[in-house]
Design an enzyme around this catalytic site. Sequence first.
Site, PDB file in Angstrom:
ATOM      1  N   GLY A  95       0.851  -1.273  -0.115  1.00 29.89           N
ATOM      2  CA  GLY A  95      -0.031   0.026   0.024  1.00 29.89           C
ATOM      3  C   GLY A  95       0.912   1.290   0.079  1.00 29.89           C
ATOM      4  O   GLY A  95       1.859   1.177   0.338  1.00 29.89           O
ATOM      5  N   SER A  96       0.343   2.438  -0.344  1.00 36.72           N
ATOM      6  CA  SER A  96       0.848   3.662  -0.039  1.00 36.72           C
ATOM      7  C   SER A  96       0.801   4.193   1.149  1.00 36.72           C
ATOM      8  O   SER A  96       0.114   3.476   2.098  1.00 36.72           O
ATOM      9  CB  SER A  96       0.226   4.559  -1.128  1.00 36.72           C
ATOM     10  OG  SER A  96       0.441   4.353  -2.377  1.00 36.72           O
ATOM     11  N   GLY A  97       1.593   5.348   1.726  1.00 43.84           N
ATOM     12  CA  GLY A  97       1.259   5.721   2.943  1.00 43.84           C
ATOM     13  C   GLY A  97       2.663   5.232   3.808  1.00 43.84           C
ATOM     14  O   GLY A  97       2.884   5.756   4.948  1.00 43.84           O
ATOM     15  N   HIS A  98       3.497   4.671   3.167  1.00 44.53           N
ATOM     16  CA  HIS A  98       4.787   4.095   3.919  1.00 44.53           C
ATOM     17  C   HIS A  98       5.984   4.865   3.220  1.00 44.53           C
ATOM     18  O   HIS A  98       7.146   4.534   3.638  1.00 44.53           O
ATOM     19  CB  HIS A  98       5.032   2.692   3.646  1.00 44.53           C
ATOM     20  CG  HIS A  98       3.717   1.958   4.186  1.00 44.53           C
ATOM     21  ND1 HIS A  98       3.454   1.840   5.609  1.00 44.53           N
ATOM     22  CD2 HIS A  98       3.002   0.938   3.379  1.00 44.53           C
ATOM     23  CE1 HIS A  98       2.534   1.071   5.466  1.00 44.53           C
ATOM     24  NE2 HIS A  98       2.053   0.664   4.159  1.00 44.53           N
ATOM     25  N   HIS A 153      -0.017   0.838   9.431  1.00 44.69           N
ATOM     26  CA  HIS A 153      -1.155   1.044   8.750  1.00 44.69           C
ATOM     27  C   HIS A 153      -1.794   2.212   9.805  1.00 44.69           C
ATOM     28  O   HIS A 153      -3.239   2.024   9.561  1.00 44.69           O
ATOM     29  CB  HIS A 153      -2.027   0.061   8.385  1.00 44.69           C
ATOM     30  CG  HIS A 153      -1.122  -0.708   7.389  1.00 44.69           C
ATOM     31  ND1 HIS A 153      -0.623  -1.881   7.784  1.00 44.69           N
ATOM     32  CD2 HIS A 153      -0.830  -0.867   6.203  1.00 44.69           C
ATOM     33  CE1 HIS A 153      -0.032  -2.563   6.771  1.00 44.69           C
ATOM     34  NE2 HIS A 153      -0.035  -1.880   5.593  1.00 44.69           N
ATOM     35  N   ASP A 188      -2.262  -8.223   0.733  1.00 41.87           N
ATOM     36  CA  ASP A 188      -1.221  -8.339  -0.288  1.00 41.87           C
ATOM     37  C   ASP A 188      -0.942 -10.030  -0.401  1.00 41.87           C
ATOM     38  O   ASP A 188      -0.456 -10.389  -1.534  1.00 41.87           O
ATOM     39  CB  ASP A 188       0.022  -7.924   0.729  1.00 41.87           C
ATOM     40  CG  ASP A 188       0.305  -6.559   1.060  1.00 41.87           C
ATOM     41  OD1 ASP A 188       0.373  -5.826   0.015  1.00 41.87           O
ATOM     42  OD2 ASP A 188      -0.225  -6.153   2.133  1.00 41.87           O
TER      43      ASP A 188
END
Lengths: 673, 220
Positions: free
Chosen positions: A395-398, A560, A451
């Site tokens: 995911g994005s956000g990392h 997350h 994932d």
Amino acid sequence: MTTTPRQPLRFGEDPLLWASWLYYQEGLTQGDIATQMGVSRASVNAYLADARTRGIVSIEIDPERFRALSLAQAMQDHFGLTDCLVIPSEGGDSPLIDRLGAAAAQVLSRLARSADTIAVTWGRTVLSMASRVDRAGLQDLRVVQATGGTTAKIPWTPEACATRLAESMGARCIPISAPAIVSSPDMRALLLREPVVAEQMAVLAQANRIVLGISSLRPESTIHSSGFFDDVAMHAHYHAAVGSIAGRLIDAQGQPVDGPLEGRTIGIDLGGLRSVPCRIGVAGGMDKVQAILAALRGNYINVMVTDADTARAILTSEGHDDTPARRRDQTPQPLPERLRVKKFINRPQDAVNETVAGALLAHEDMLAPVTDAPRALRATGAPRAGKVGLVIGGGSGHEPGFFGYVGRGLADAVAIGNVFAAPPPDPILAATLAADGGAGVLHIFGNFSGDLMNFEMAAEMAAARGVPVRTIVTTDDIASAPVDTRAARRGVAGNVFVFKVAGAACDRMLPLETCAGLALRANQRCYTMGIALEPGASVDSQKPSFRLGADDMEIGVGVHGERGIARAPLASADGAADLIVDRILDEMRPAEGDRVALLVNSLGGTPKMELYILNRRLRERLRARGVQVHRTLIGHYYTSLDMAGVSITALHLDEELTALIDHPCHSPAWTQP
Amino acid sequence: MQTFSRHDLTDLFRSLAERMAAEQSYLAELDGEIGDADHGVAMAGGFAAAARALGEAGGADQTLAQGLTLAASSLHNAVGATTGPLYASALLRAASALGAETQVPLSRLPEVIVAMAEGIAARGQGKPGDKTMVDAWAPAAHAARAGLQAGQPATEVLAAAARAAADGAQATRAMMASRGRAARLGPRSVGHLDPGAVSAAALLDSLAHWARRRTEGSRP
């Protein structure tokens, strides 16, 4: 002679605690307390003084006891119980089942009177209680099995529980000389007409007390291991059942669940059960919360014995707010809650695409788009013929995860999901094809169900196109599951080291199996734990993802914005570092002279100043253990949007891993010559 | 006899997407407590993408199976995550249940619920009691099967399934999660509703309402 009022169970045998509660919590005068306790006012005064000298009341009531007391009170009020005893969930050397058994034994000893007929069900907790109960000099007691018998697969059968209880109490034991479940309703009718069984059932109908275990219907529960339902297709008939009490099934609201067993069960039925005046339930454990709640809702229990965590979970499920009461002068002024968190974004739904666009422009010497796949990027030099391709993603956000680790000596391509959401198979497949140099492709990602499913589907699609894929799932977060279920752990910042090791192995043109083996070894020797001081905020809602008190920190957070595994009072930097390093060293067990690579990682909102302060203490602790730090990464490597907090990762190096960590690399987030 | 056509499928998905958009912030809030707060955006985005794809395809010459397959792939590609593969599998199973027809009797609509529940269970390997969307889908499928067997009208069967899903979703409050992201919270997951079960209940409620409007003929 004055009669002494019965002391409510929740105070145990302790009049000092009782007096303290009435005085400090209920606000009664000493005169009122004297009346309520049936003692003189002078005694109350002495109790309160004693309570203070014994530390039951110092500044406030001892918090553990206070919690159990207030939970017991809340349970009693909410469910209209006659009485309730809540024991601490932690503490004591014996397992919870035995401590619950001991507490229930205490309750039964105090409630039982001469000439009682006590019915009893079966189970581990019930058997534990039966062994501990005190006979208390009572006479003419009868103990009767509440149901027929079960197969002897387990030590806590109905027969064993009843026999043991009768022995402990010096009571006469009345068994039910028939199986609990018989093969047909006709057989049941036949058996109930047998004079011996009929007489035993008549005794059961006279029971004035009953002690009930409560079973969940989880696969690991007693009800299944006892063979009770062996020949019944549970799901076909009992899909609505959540718990079992005296061998009868109930739904979430406590209503009976009808099915083929109903006409074949010998024992007390739910209607008969409810007409027993004193119904003592004893059960605890998080897996039983739903079943206990159902039993309470159905009014099958009027005296409950459980532990604090279970009681709290039951009450929380009912919407009860369990904020511990504190003395006013100790309650810190709460900070104004952050209702909206400001962010540099345009439309939330464009955030990920605009991130990718900006990253491509910032790192055009290292990153390139993949044709027709807006959520896949590749390294400018990829693919290289004959080299194993490394594909990472999530995911994005990392940020800088994951595209920050794409480049020479690291990954060849990346698949990018929505914020904190796994990418779908299409971009993963596109990244896989873009990374394929003819020697196969290695997929590495963190252990999250999304994932796993999406990468698995993409790997199948790649294989169908003739590209062999090997998969390594990272599991470095030691807080997320105990060591014996290591495979269930999350993959978090340790990804950075696993990507590095795998990327170096691929860059050295090693074969696919070798690269996968090295990545696996790096994952197995990687240990991460995180602590958050403030929650992150969702890009979509711009609201904090969970609430955290002004004086609290969240231990064992993921990446997350999830909550952690525990909440604790805010510690100093050294205290926080110690908390993490203790857990890491416990698992890593390094020998004197061993080397590690260290990652002191900001979860997004924590600046480098604090990371350096933490690093100082980490190094002190590692030096004292004789561990050498071969390399330190410090900064924003694997973030959780703007969560304030830190994660610390140690990679336990060996010679081969050291060489791979030292191998040159060139990517947006990690460049070394 | 009333029918369910490929055109109705588009209309149904528009309704589902509207409902998910309306529930988005509530779902995000629930997910924030025990997950990562992305469930609202995933459900809203996924169903919006499916509705858009169905609308753009027009579908005059498509079968129901083709429409549901298109919905599955567009939903999955829009969201990924856990929701994507689970609902994609659910819709693919529904596609095979309705077969290569351009329309079916409306009375067969509850079969979609049974098929979707099976698809979700097969892909996610979850069981009732794990505190997941299965805790809404499994009781809904049970109610749908029972209603179909009893030959009840579709609107009643769908309403019963929606009620069963809503009860199932409420029951997750007292469960300890044993699958998915919330499982890592262990005991701390108790006391919170599972967002996946809540969104499933909302979908089924929306489906029941859609069918009622459809049979009452408010749509030309």
